[in-house]
Design a protein around this motif. Structure first.
Motif, mmCIF file in Angstrom:
data_model
loop_
_atom_site.group_PDB
_atom_site.id
_atom_site.type_symbol
_atom_site.label_atom_id
_atom_site.label_comp_id
_atom_site.label_asym_id
_atom_site.label_seq_id
_atom_site.Cartn_x
_atom_site.Cartn_y
_atom_site.Cartn_z
ATOM 1 N N THR A 169 128.678 15.096 50.098
ATOM 2 C CA THR A 169 130.067 14.883 49.683
ATOM 3 C C THR A 169 131.016 15.709 50.553
ATOM 4 O O THR A 169 132.050 15.228 51.028
ATOM 5 C CB THR A 169 130.253 15.273 48.209
ATOM 6 O OG1 THR A 169 129.401 14.459 47.397
ATOM 7 C CG2 THR A 169 131.705 15.077 47.773
ATOM 8 N N GLY A 170 130.645 16.963 50.781
ATOM 9 C CA GLY A 170 131.454 17.821 51.635
ATOM 10 C C GLY A 170 131.506 17.328 53.065
ATOM 11 O O GLY A 170 132.559 17.384 53.722
ATOM 12 N N MET A 171 130.374 16.822 53.550
ATOM 13 C CA MET A 171 130.333 16.334 54.933
ATOM 14 C C MET A 171 131.271 15.141 55.112
ATOM 15 O O MET A 171 132.016 15.054 56.103
ATOM 16 C CB MET A 171 128.906 15.918 55.281
ATOM 17 C CG MET A 171 128.743 15.472 56.721
ATOM 18 S SD MET A 171 127.330 14.379 56.959
ATOM 19 C CE MET A 171 127.933 12.886 56.180
ATOM 20 N N ILE A 172 131.271 14.229 54.147
ATOM 21 C CA ILE A 172 132.138 13.058 54.252
ATOM 22 C C ILE A 172 133.603 13.477 54.225
ATOM 23 O O ILE A 172 134.433 12.961 54.991
ATOM 24 C CB ILE A 172 131.823 12.070 53.107
ATOM 25 C CG1 ILE A 172 130.428 11.469 53.324
ATOM 26 C CG2 ILE A 172 132.877 10.969 53.032
ATOM 27 C CD1 ILE A 172 129.909 10.668 52.142
ATOM 28 N N ASN A 173 133.939 14.450 53.381
ATOM 29 C CA ASN A 173 135.326 14.918 53.310
ATOM 30 C C ASN A 173 135.778 15.561 54.611
ATOM 31 O O ASN A 173 136.948 15.458 54.997
ATOM 32 C CB ASN A 173 135.482 15.922 52.167
ATOM 33 C CG ASN A 173 135.345 15.286 50.803
ATOM 34 O OD1 ASN A 173 135.569 14.081 50.660
ATOM 35 N ND2 ASN A 173 134.970 16.074 49.810
ATOM 36 N N ILE A 174 134.839 16.228 55.310
ATOM 37 C CA ILE A 174 135.198 16.952 56.541
ATOM 38 C C ILE A 174 135.086 16.064 57.770
ATOM 39 O O ILE A 174 136.005 16.001 58.598
ATOM 40 C CB ILE A 174 134.297 18.190 56.706
ATOM 41 C CG1 ILE A 174 134.530 19.183 55.563
ATOM 42 C CG2 ILE A 174 134.552 18.869 58.052
ATOM 43 C CD1 ILE A 174 133.512 20.308 55.507
ATOM 44 N N TYR A 175 133.946 15.358 57.890
ATOM 45 C CA TYR A 175 133.653 14.622 59.124
ATOM 46 C C TYR A 175 133.833 13.109 59.006
ATOM 47 O O TYR A 175 133.863 12.408 60.021
ATOM 48 C CB TYR A 175 132.213 14.895 59.560
ATOM 49 C CG TYR A 175 131.910 16.344 59.890
ATOM 50 C CD1 TYR A 175 132.300 16.895 61.111
ATOM 51 C CD2 TYR A 175 131.227 17.153 58.986
ATOM 52 C CE1 TYR A 175 132.007 18.214 61.421
ATOM 53 C CE2 TYR A 175 130.933 18.479 59.285
ATOM 54 C CZ TYR A 175 131.323 19.001 60.500
ATOM 55 O OH TYR A 175 131.034 20.306 60.802
ATOM 56 N N GLY A 176 133.905 12.579 57.783
ATOM 57 C CA GLY A 176 133.910 11.134 57.599
ATOM 58 C C GLY A 176 132.489 10.608 57.446
ATOM 59 O O GLY A 176 131.501 11.337 57.610
#
Length: 1019
Positions: free
Chosen positions: A253-260
């Motif tokens: 979830t954090g990765m998607i928020n940061i990197y897409g």
């Protein structure tokens, strides 16, 4: 049969190091021995480890004493018994269970009473211990029925007569008394020395039943401990699988928020890290850290996550750290690898005034039975040893001062001094007091008292009785919960900007500050006073030498300033290569391949590991040993030496020139304990940028926050100078506008009331409380009627200008104060109906322009109404100013400087200093003072100096190498001396007439030693 052995962890009592105690056991073929230190369990794990190496059966217990009187000895039968001892000692330390005559119930411990105070009725696991000299007392009928309950109780406390003398010295230190005043009750028996099992058997040969009882007790004790087994709280959720699932969900979830969703590199790195984390069972560790951060965020707190954990994209995606490992190509193996048996370090900083709340949350969430601070032990050091031993021998303060200030070769050689030297050498390094690790928190799966007793400081949190190294050995991984002033600067600055300008700055948005153009210009010119980590003279000089104008260079600068890189000579080499990128050769192709970003220079801990692996051909396990050495966590000199030997062997096998290999390993060794990993440097660089952004765009709010949070590199005076240079109207503390802290109203900077010297904090709080309750003070009479105050404190407030808002001169206020108050009436008498005092009209009094400055020097420690240069007798301000230095390379110049900092550097030729100064325009410059110059022209305190030196410009950064210098005198104090016409000013005369009899005249100019710790100036 050794059931009562003290080590030097019986603080200020025992004299035998744990290793020496076990060594003696090995030398004399002891089969089993018990460590029973007085009221603590500090040495247990070192004792167990040492015994296991030499195949001695370790028995664990403690000797319970009350006011130095032996009550009984507890011996653990097994691990459960050890836990009982831990809980019992913890309750004693907490004070909830006072030591009573009745011994508590123990299920898995033996209790041994001393013969002299033994009860006549014993329970199953209770025994009586007898010394050999007490055997003659067994002839009475009373003891015949108890023979099966008597065991040998020989105490081992010291080794010989000299050791016993040291024991007596320790007892005198502990009792804060003279050696000659010690009694037998204060000390152990001289015969409490090491004895073999054969010696004890011979002494008790007439009582074989006692020998047999002792052996049976020893044989029935089966305490064992397995090291390196994880003891931390195992799971954040209910089991490993749910931990793994939650961690994966949060990380993605954090990765998607940061990197897409479509960032392939992030997905690959995340999957790789999650796999290793799960294989090593570290998911719970990450989730607990995440949980702490969630609480912090919920309270609106700002944190900085650093340490090797910042190499992790998982940590980044969870919000634990704010460093992108992909952007900086952070080395994954520095973060986690299959050879690493402990989790990565998450060092997390909060503001100094928020950390306690974070700690309260951790202790509340995970339970006081499972959470404690890691312990530590303070040891006797050279100067404290000399002073402590000298005191017990009865030396006077002046004699002690002479001994501690002078080198040992200059001491007198009388008998007392020789004894101090003799026993001082023996005592050096001995444990002195148990204390706590500054930041390490342990969170255990089992109750933590199963592994130790806890110390309970009066105003703190529980502390285990072992240090961080032992914690790791026995399977605990600490959570580092730290605080720092830099975050306080940032937090308060953002609040002040909103309050003062109505602008909400999202300083947590890293993109806002990192690589911002105007910030980078400030960075390049070293305009960083007040900014976290980059404000020291050395760092500002480095930034200018590197012409640092972006985030990645700042990350490197944050590491090369560290002693490891600097001392190896690689900092200078890095500066050269950065400024001449096409004019150097790499040591070896491996350096270009692995360290191209840093010009082939080992800057970070990862670089050392890369070179060891790729140049030296060492296996990854050796790389981890080097990592631990560079982190200051390796205690195995043998292990490091083995790695060094293998490094040379592999290098020789690869055909590398031996001289090159030796130079490379020299650089590797210089890093030990001093260098940063790259992620740590990156975390620091981000916080530096946040500070710099605030300083660049909101300088007054930022510098106000720096003043209020304290803890910067420089004294408060320098930061007030920064405020003035940024356009602030610096004003003295004011009873109507100031708080305890410095207050910014528009561009008016009112200094905090707490900066006034010699006024109690309670009085200042009373002033503020009354103002808040009933409004501004309209007159001096109004103030005196509302605030109980003595004449001395009132005059100090008048002298500093705290009543400036009343619109009257200080001299008028002083006369009014004299009329309203007397020394004999420290507080006003309040009546129901207060009649206003008759107002008098005073003549306008002439006031010398510099009187306020001398008031400020006296009560603040620095002037704010003018710069210090204006108080000099001379009008000379230097032949050149700071702005001229770059054009004067290699030229000899005369400058006038106000000293704000100096750094002492010992060299083989004597003392050397680096100085930092301000010129009459308010700009900073740096000087170098070599030993030969200092011999004839030393520093003589703070103040303004005339400097003669040669300008040296090194990579855009000028400094002045001083040839001569002299401190310049101030004008005479106009408050107490005559003016140029030999007539005393009217204002000064009035001041003398009304000044307190307590008030000491300000020193003559020749006596002023400015500054001791402070100094200040404004425009």
């Amino acid at each position: 049969m050794l059931l009562n052995c003290h080590s030097y962890f019986s603080l200020r009592y025992g004299t035998i190091p744990v290793q020496r105690l076990v060594q003696l056991g090995q030398e004399h073929n002891i089969s089993a021995m018990a460590l029973t230190d007085i009221n603590n369990l500090s040495g247990v794990y070192e004792f167990i480890t040492a015994c296991q190496k030499v195949e001695i059966k370790p028995i664990i217990g403690t000797e319970i004493r009350d006011d130095n009187q032996l009550r009984y000895i507890l011996i653990a039968k097994n691990q459960e018994g050890f836990g009982e001892i831990g809980r019992f000692l913890t309750e004693l330390n907490e004070g909830k269970t006072p030591l009573s005559a009745t011994v508590p119930e123990f299920k898995d411990c033996y209790i041994i009473y001393p013969f002299a105070s033994a009860p006549t009725h014993l329970k199953e696991d209770e025994y009586i211990g007898i010394r050999s000299e007490q055997l003659t007392l067994l002839y009475t009928e009373k003891w015949k029925s108890l023979m099966d309950k008597i065991v040998i109780l020989h105490t081992i406390n010291h080794l010989n007569e000299e050791d016993y003398n040291l024991h007596c010295i320790l007892r005198a230190i502990d009792n804060n008394t003279l050696l000659s005043k010690l009694t037998d009750r204060d000390c152990a028996a001289p015969t409490d020395i090491f004895k073999t099992e054969e010696q004890l058997a011979a002494e008790f040969r007439d009582y074989p039943i006692i020998i047999e009882n002792s052996k049976e007790l020893i044989n029935s004790c089966n305490y064992s401990f397995t090291f390196k087994v994880p003891r931390n709280k195992k799971h954040y959720t209910e089991c490993k699988q749910t931990d793994s699932d939650l961690l994966e969900q949060l990380a993605y979830t954090g990765m998607i928020n940061i990197y897409g969703k479509d960032h392939v590199k992030a997905q690959e790195r995340l999957a790789k890290e999650l796999k290793v984390i799960n294989e090593l069972n570290f998911a719970g560790y990450f989730l607990i850290t995440w949980d702490i951060i969630q609480y912090s965020n919920s309270q609106g707190y700002m944190h900085i996550g650093r340490g090797s954990g910042a190499n992790s994209i998982v940590g980044y995606c969870l919000g634990i750290t704010n460093v992108c490992p992909l952007e900086l190509d952070l080395y994954f193996e520095r973060f986690l690898n299959q050879n690493r048996k402990s989790p990565p370090d998450f060092d997390i900083d909060w503001s100094w005034n928020q950390r306690d709340d974070i700690l309260r949350y951790i202790f509340s969430k995970y339970g006081k039975e499972h959470v404690a601070f890691c312990g530590a032990v303070s040891t006797f050091k050279y100067r404290s040893i000399i002073r402590e031993i000298g005191k017990v021998y009865g030396l006077s303060k002046s004699e002690l001062d002479a001994l501690t200030r002078n080198p040992i070769e200059d001491h007198e050689t009388n008998s007392i001094v020789l004894l101090i030297h003799q026993y001082g050498q023996m005592l050096e390094g001995f444990p002195n007091q148990r204390t706590m690790h500054a930041c390490g928190i342990l969170i255990s799966e089992e109750p933590i008292t199963n592994f130790t007793a806890l110390d309970l400081p009066p105003k703190g949190f529980p502390v285990v009785q072992f240090d961080m190294h032992t914690a790791e050995d026995i399977g605990f991984d600490k959570f580092d919960i730290l605080s720092q002033r830099g975050i306080g600067h940032i937090n308060e600055a953002a609040e002040l900007i909103l309050q003062n300008q109505g602008i909400e700055v999202d300083i947590r948005n890293i993109a806002l500050s990192k690589d911002e153009e105007l910030c980078n210009q400030q960075l390049k010119t070293g305009n960083t006073i007040g900014c976290f980590y980059i404000e020291s003279p050395a760092m500002r000089g480095l930034l200018r030498r590197l012409q640092c104008d972006n985030y990645k260079i700042l990350v490197a600068a944050s590491s090369i300033i560290r002693p490891g890189v600097a001392q190896s000579g690689m900092m200078q080499e890095y500066i050269y290569r950065h400024n001449h990128p096409n004019e150097f050769e790499y040591f070896h192709p491996v350096f270009e391949e692995q360290l191209g970003e840093t010009y082939g220079i080992m800057v970070y801990q990862e670089d050392v590991i890369k070179i060891a692996l790729h140049y030296g051909g060492l296996p990854a396990t050796d790389g981890d040993i080097l990592r631990r050495a560079m982190s200051g966590k390796s205690r195995s000199l043998e292990g490091l030496q083995a790695v060094k030997n293998r490094f040379y062997e592999h290098c020789d096998a690869k055909g590398h020139p031996r001289a090159l290999s030796e130079e490379i390993y020299r650089q590797i060794e210089s890093f030990a304990g001093y260098s940063f990993c790259k992620a740590h440097s990156a975390s620091y660089a981000i916080e530096s940028y946040q500070s710099l952004y605030l300083k660049t765009y909101y300088p007054l709010e930022f510098i106000t926050a720096v003043i209020n949070n304290e803890g910067g590199f420089y004294r408060t005076e320098v930061y007030i100078h920064e405020a003035a240079m940024s356009g602030a109207n610096v004003l003295p503390p004011c009873v109507n506008s100031s708080d305890l802290q410095t207050t910014l109203i528009g561009k008016d900077l009112y200094l905090g009331l707490k900066l006034i010297e010699g006024i109690s904090l309670e009085l200042l709080k009373a002033v503020l409380k009354e103002r808040k309750a009933n409004g501004r003070y309209e007159s001096l009479f109004d103030f005196i009627q509302r605030v109980p105050i003595a004449m001395e404190s009132l005059q100090k407030l008048i002298f500093i200008g705290a009543f400036q808002s009343l619109g009257k001169q200080k001299n008028e206020l002083l006369i009014q104060a004299k009329l309203l108050l007397t020394k004999k009436e420290p507080a006003p008498t309040l009546t129901l109906l207060q009649e206003p005092i008759q107002e008098y009209t005073f003549p306008t009094l002439k006031r010398f322009v510099h009187e306020d400055a001398f008031d400020e020097l006296e009560l603040l420690g620095f002037p704010i109404s003018c710069m210090p240069f204006e108080l000099l007798k001379t009008k000379f301000r230097g032949d050149v100013m700071v702005c001229d230095l770059l054009q004067n390379h290699k030229k000899t110049v005369r400058m006038l400087g106000y000293l704000i900092a100096r750094k002492h550097v010992p060299t083989s030729k004597g003392s050397m200093y680096f100085g930092t100064w301000i010129d009459a325009n308010g700009h900073y410059f740096d000087t170098v003072h070599f030993p030969d110059s200092l011999t004839e022209y030393p520093f003589v305190g703070g103040g303004c100096y005339l400097l003669l030196g040669t300008v040296e410009v090194e990579y855009h950064f000028p400094n002045v190498q001083i040839l001569k210098m002299a401190r310049l005198p101030f004008i005479t104090d106009p408050r107490y001396h005559y003016d140029d016409d030999n007539n005393q000013t009217t204002a000064s005369k009035v001041r003398e007439d009304v000044s307190l009899t307590h008030r000491q005249p300000y020193p003559k100019a020749s006596e002023i030693n400015l500054p001791r710790h402070r100094m200040k100036f404004t425009k």
